[in-house]
Design an enzyme around this catalytic site. Structure first.
Site, PDB file in Angstrom:
ATOM      1  CG  HIS A 133      -0.191  -0.080   2.466  1.00  0.00           C
ATOM      2  ND1 HIS A 133       0.049   1.031   3.308  1.00  0.00           N
ATOM      3  CD2 HIS A 133       0.275  -1.105   3.320  1.00  0.00           C
ATOM      4  CE1 HIS A 133       0.728   0.801   4.262  1.00  0.00           C
ATOM      5  NE2 HIS A 133       0.674  -0.639   4.390  1.00  0.00           N
ATOM      6  CG  ASP A 186      -2.952   3.631   2.642  1.00  0.00           C
ATOM      7  OD1 ASP A 186      -2.257   2.615   2.268  1.00  0.00           O
ATOM      8  OD2 ASP A 186      -4.261   3.501   3.273  1.00  0.00           O
ATOM      9  CD  GLU A 234      -2.668  -2.291   5.479  1.00  0.00           C
ATOM     10  OE1 GLU A 234      -2.757  -3.474   6.111  1.00  0.00           O
ATOM     11  OE2 GLU A 234      -2.418  -1.318   6.130  1.00  0.00           O
ATOM     12  CD  GLU A 235      -1.458   1.989   7.402  1.00  0.00           C
ATOM     13  OE1 GLU A 235      -2.210   1.425   8.404  1.00  0.00           O
ATOM     14  OE2 GLU A 235      -0.075   1.654   7.304  1.00  0.00           O
ATOM     15  CD  GLU A 294       1.527  -3.937   5.650  1.00  0.00           C
ATOM     16  OE1 GLU A 294       2.234  -3.160   6.488  1.00  0.00           O
ATOM     17  OE2 GLU A 294       0.547  -3.616   4.809  1.00  0.00           O
ATOM     18  CG  HIS A 312       1.003   2.983  12.366  1.00  0.00           C
ATOM     19  ND1 HIS A 312      -0.034   2.560  12.550  1.00  0.00           N
ATOM     20  CD2 HIS A 312       1.372   2.527  11.116  1.00  0.00           C
ATOM     21  CE1 HIS A 312      -0.606   1.789  11.454  1.00  0.00           C
ATOM     22  NE2 HIS A 312       0.527   1.746  10.559  1.00  0.00           N
TER      23      HIS A 312
HETATM   24 ZN   LIG Z   1       1.369  -1.304   6.256  1.00  0.00          ZN
END
Ligand SMILES: [Zn+2]
Length: 379
Positions: free
Chosen positions: A66, A68, A127-128, A156, A345
């Site tokens: 992803h 995003d 995805e997020e 990931e 994150h």
């Molecule tokens: Zn991810």
């Protein structure tokens, strides 16, 4: 040739905070088209997605990921969308999760070129977020078009310390349940005229919490059940409330299905209803089922490739939250392998430049081994 670091920086410089794309997929598509990939943009709702394929033959090795990212938050030492490199470390939102892994895969594809089969990328911008208009819809579109994925690698950030040290071969599923007990509101001085929903709800909470769901399975840790809240919201000291609610989350392994867990909870609720006369409703929401790609030819191929590059035996793991692999597993065997996730994150998300290059080497080795000797059906 593609430089993984330069491409990672270019991707980080597009502030693609879910569900915005901010030109990130354009950057990726341009790089892929230069390599001869046929690119198809697949917008669903407010989300943009990309499917790209090099070659038309089988087998089709797909990389999924992803573009995003989650919002940056405050207090970064380097601006979160600048892609600054300092002392060999690349900073920026998405550096670990997971723009650098995408860049590493594109660099690997550039080295391998037209293969004995096809190389494809399934990249989503959702995805997020809620995950409705991303991978799941793209997979539906692929199915409609008769486009087959034979094996898939999700990029990931699975590593604990070094790129490739951990391969996720599965993930637990996740189930949220809300319990609502309804009684009759009344005066605490006259409890016989009311029906307090709190004791029945508390009884149910205790019984559900008391059960050990399992002792784990061959590849999974034990399933877990956690209550996350109990809400009555009653500001008065002299009122029996009319309603009480609780919420729980279950992370479950391959010894359960959402259906079996929901049936158990409904059954326990029905017993409490019978014993207490309270009304209790059970509202489940399945956010992911568990998946497992059992060790076999595919996991061996990927593990051998990692060892060949890093000299370290990767660990097989099924820990952590859910990922889009939960959708892909219905189409083909899927594994997850990427960078270290310690800063994902977080503020100052970063990754070592050398690690991104190592991951590109690992992906290259996987692709070469794959097309030399594709794992057979079922693995
Ligand atoms: Zn991810």
């Amino acid at each position: 040739m593609i430089d993984a670091i330069a491409l990672a920086q270019a991707l980080i410089r597009r502030p693609s905070v879910t569900p915005a794309d901010a030109g990130a997929l354009d950057v990726l598509q341009a790089a892929l088209e230069e390599l001869g990939f046929a690119c198809r943009r697949l917008p669903f709702g407010e989300v943009d997605n990309l499917y790209a394929r090099l070659g038309g033959g089988a087998p089709n090795f797909c990389f999924a990921g992803h573009t995003d990212v989650v919002p940056p938050g405050e207090g970064w030492r380097h601006a979160p969308f600048e892609g600054v490199i300092e002392n060999g470390t690349l900073y920026g939102r998405g550096a670990a999760d997971m723009k650098s892994a995408i860049a590493a895969f594109v660099a690997a594809a550039a080295r391998v070129g037209k293969a004995n089969g096809s190389i494809s990328l399934l990249i989503t911008g959702d995805e997020e977020g809620i995950g409705v208009n991303g991978t799941r819809k793209v997979l539906g579109w692929l199915k409609e078009k008769g486009e087959r994925l034979d094996h898939c690698l999700v990029g990931e950030p699975t590593a604990t310390a070094r790129a490739g040290d951990t391969i996720k071969i599965g993930r637990r599923g996740s189930l949220n349940v809300e319990l609502a007990a309804v009684g009759i509101q009344g005066h605490v001085g006259y409890p016989a005229r009311a029906k307090n929903p709190i004791p029945p709800l508390a009884l149910l909470v205790t019984r559900l919490s008391a059960r050990r769901l399992d002792d784990g399975s061959a590849h999974f840790d034990p399933s877990t059940l956690c209550f996350t809240t109990i809400d009555v919201g009653n500001p008065a000291t002299n009122v029996i409330p009319g309603e009480a609610r609780a919420r729980l989350n279950i992370r479950f392994n391959d010894r359960h299905t959402p259906e079996s867990l929901i049936a158990w909870i409904e059954d326990e609720a029905a017993k409490v209803v019978t014993e207490t006369g309270a009304e209790i409703s059970v509202t489940p929401q399945v956010s992911g089922v568990s998946f497992l790609t059992a060790p076999g030819a595919f996991t061996t191929l990927v593990a051998d490739a990692v060892r060949g590059v890093t000299g370290v035996d990767p660990q097989f793991s099924t820990s952590g939250g859910t990922s889009d692999a939960r959708f892909i597993k219905d189409f083909c065997p899927v594994l997850e392998l990427g960078l270290a996730g310690a800063t994902m994150h977080k503020v100052d998300e970063c990754v070592k430049v050398a690690e991104v290059n190592a991951l590109a080497d690992i992906y290259t080795a996987i692709l070469r081994a794959y097309f030399e000797n594709p794992p057979q059906e079922g693995q």
